[in-house]
Design a protein around this motif. Sequence first.
Motif, short mmCIF file in Angstrom:
data_model
loop_
_atom_site.label_atom_id
_atom_site.label_comp_id
_atom_site.label_asym_id
_atom_site.label_seq_id
_atom_site.Cartn_x
_atom_site.Cartn_y
_atom_site.Cartn_z
N TYR A 67 -45.38 9.85 30.60
CA TYR A 67 -44.41 10.02 29.53
C TYR A 67 -43.02 9.95 30.16
O TYR A 67 -42.68 10.78 30.99
CB TYR A 67 -44.60 11.36 28.81
N VAL A 68 -42.24 8.94 29.77
CA VAL A 68 -40.92 8.74 30.37
C VAL A 68 -39.88 9.48 29.54
O VAL A 68 -39.90 9.40 28.30
CB VAL A 68 -40.59 7.23 30.41
N ASN A 70 -36.59 9.51 28.05
CA ASN A 70 -35.47 8.61 27.77
C ASN A 70 -34.75 9.13 26.53
O ASN A 70 -34.89 10.30 26.17
CB ASN A 70 -35.98 7.18 27.58
N HIS A 71 -33.97 8.25 25.90
CA HIS A 71 -33.16 8.73 24.78
C HIS A 71 -34.04 9.22 23.63
O HIS A 71 -33.64 10.07 22.85
CB HIS A 71 -32.20 7.63 24.31
N GLU A 72 -35.24 8.64 23.53
CA GLU A 72 -36.13 9.09 22.45
C GLU A 72 -36.48 10.56 22.58
O GLU A 72 -36.69 11.26 21.59
CB GLU A 72 -37.43 8.27 22.46
N THR A 73 -36.53 11.04 23.84
CA THR A 73 -36.85 12.45 24.04
C THR A 73 -35.79 13.33 23.39
O THR A 73 -36.11 14.31 22.70
CB THR A 73 -36.94 12.79 25.53
N VAL A 74 -34.54 12.97 23.64
CA VAL A 74 -33.44 13.75 23.04
C VAL A 74 -33.53 13.70 21.52
O VAL A 74 -33.42 14.72 20.84
CB VAL A 74 -32.09 13.20 23.54
N ALA A 75 -33.75 12.46 21.02
CA ALA A 75 -33.83 12.31 19.56
C ALA A 75 -34.99 13.13 18.99
O ALA A 75 -34.87 13.77 17.94
CB ALA A 75 -33.99 10.84 19.19
N SER A 76 -36.13 13.13 19.71
CA SER A 76 -37.29 13.87 19.22
C SER A 76 -37.02 15.36 19.27
O SER A 76 -37.44 16.10 18.35
CB SER A 76 -38.53 13.53 20.04
N CYS A 78 -34.18 16.74 18.73
CA CYS A 78 -33.36 17.05 17.55
C CYS A 78 -34.19 17.11 16.29
O CYS A 78 -34.09 18.06 15.51
CB CYS A 78 -32.29 15.97 17.39
N ILE A 79 -35.03 16.08 16.10
CA ILE A 79 -35.77 16.06 14.83
C ILE A 79 -36.76 17.20 14.77
O ILE A 79 -36.98 17.80 13.71
CB ILE A 79 -36.44 14.67 14.60
N ILE A 83 -37.03 20.05 11.93
CA ILE A 83 -38.28 20.30 11.20
C ILE A 83 -38.68 21.77 11.30
O ILE A 83 -39.02 22.41 10.30
CB ILE A 83 -39.41 19.39 11.72
#
Lengths: 228, 227
Positions: A67-68, A70-76, A78-79, A83
């Motif tokens: 699991y890398v 990256n920016h998706e981690t930050v976005a995830s 937040c979401i 939630i």
Amino acid sequence: VLHSTRPLHTSQQCSAPVPPLPEKGGEVRHGLIPEEFFQFLYPKTGVTGPYMLGTGLLLYLLSKEIYVVNHETVASACILAVIIYGVKKFGPDVAAFADKLNEEKVASALAVKNEAIKDLETAIEQEKKEQWRVEGRSYLFDAKRNNVAMLLETNYRERLMTVYSEVKKRLDYQLAMQNLKRQKEQDHMIQWVEKSVIQSITPQQQKESVAKCILDLKALSRSAQAAA
Amino acid sequence: MNLSFFDQFASPCLLGIPLILLSMLFPYLLISPQDNRWLSNRLSTLQLWFINLITKQLMLPLNKNGHKWALILTSLMTFLLLTNLLGLLPYTFTPTTQLSMNMALALPLWLATLLTGLRNQPSISLGHLLPEGTPTPLIPALILIETTSLLIRPLALGVRLTANLTAGHLLIQLIATATSVLLPILPSVSILTALILLLLTILEVAVAMIQAYVFVLLLSLYLQENI
């Protein structure tokens, strides 16, 4: 559709009667992992077993870069924060609302049932009252019969009275007629006798009687003077 | 793996098998199937209440003929809402970011409303091309303008949805990249950017729901004019 309350492959699926829903949902820890997983690992690894498994798995994925980050981690992150905040804040209210909807459904059906029961009870009361009224029927009829008899009696007596008064009127008339006739005859006789007497008085007799009256009056006055 | 900014919009493919249909059907995993019960669990009750609410709201301004559209409009609304909301999760493909899909939804539905109007009440439908109370010299120009506006409606519907969602997703990606790049360099600015990202995420949730609603609302408006 598989009914979740029926254990797998123990009996045939059937739609009726509908099997009851469980009272509460399955137990979950941290909102995600079912309690059964922890119970499954408990005999072998105790209380900390699943947590060690989770941490180890996460570290393995991160360190081997399976699991890398990256920016998706930050976005995830937040979401997920949004939630979790939403669920924690509005969860109980939404659950209460859903329960309220069901409660209202049940309450309206119960209300219908209770209304029907009340209406039927009122109808029973009315019916009992009518039955009691029927018992007093004989008294009612007696009273009515007496009433009618009294009316008839009164009417008969009135008519009797009318007859009596009519007959009396006729007899009175006859009586009055006879009295009148007698009266007239009497008057006529008296008048005729008076007329003949007056006619038979000669002038001589008249002078004599007047002189006699004067003499009588003088005598009377003398006696009256003497008395006084 | 290193992602470019546009990998999230690539139609998903596994070993050459396109998975787009599967990703379009994902939202329906969240909707519980119809239960033959009088009182169901909380999720089913809430979903049923929500669908009833949507249908009532959509069908209020429509006459009896318009009620034939209840099923398609409600299911469209549910689909768009769930797809948009699911797309906000990480590494999730959102079908509604593809212009092809949105045009495939918008164009046939809009054309259906137009043809219904032209078939059943042609003069009234054409009458909508001229607003009331326009001064006489302006009439030819206005007819042309209104025709253009009418013909551009499907394009507007599709592109609106696509652009909103794509822009939102891209912004999230960009600001997230900024946050993750700034973290070792200027942590305080990174925290600020993270805050912006949080607010943007909330905005995106709202936009996801609003865009679905707007799509269906506009379609129902076009239907109202024509039915």
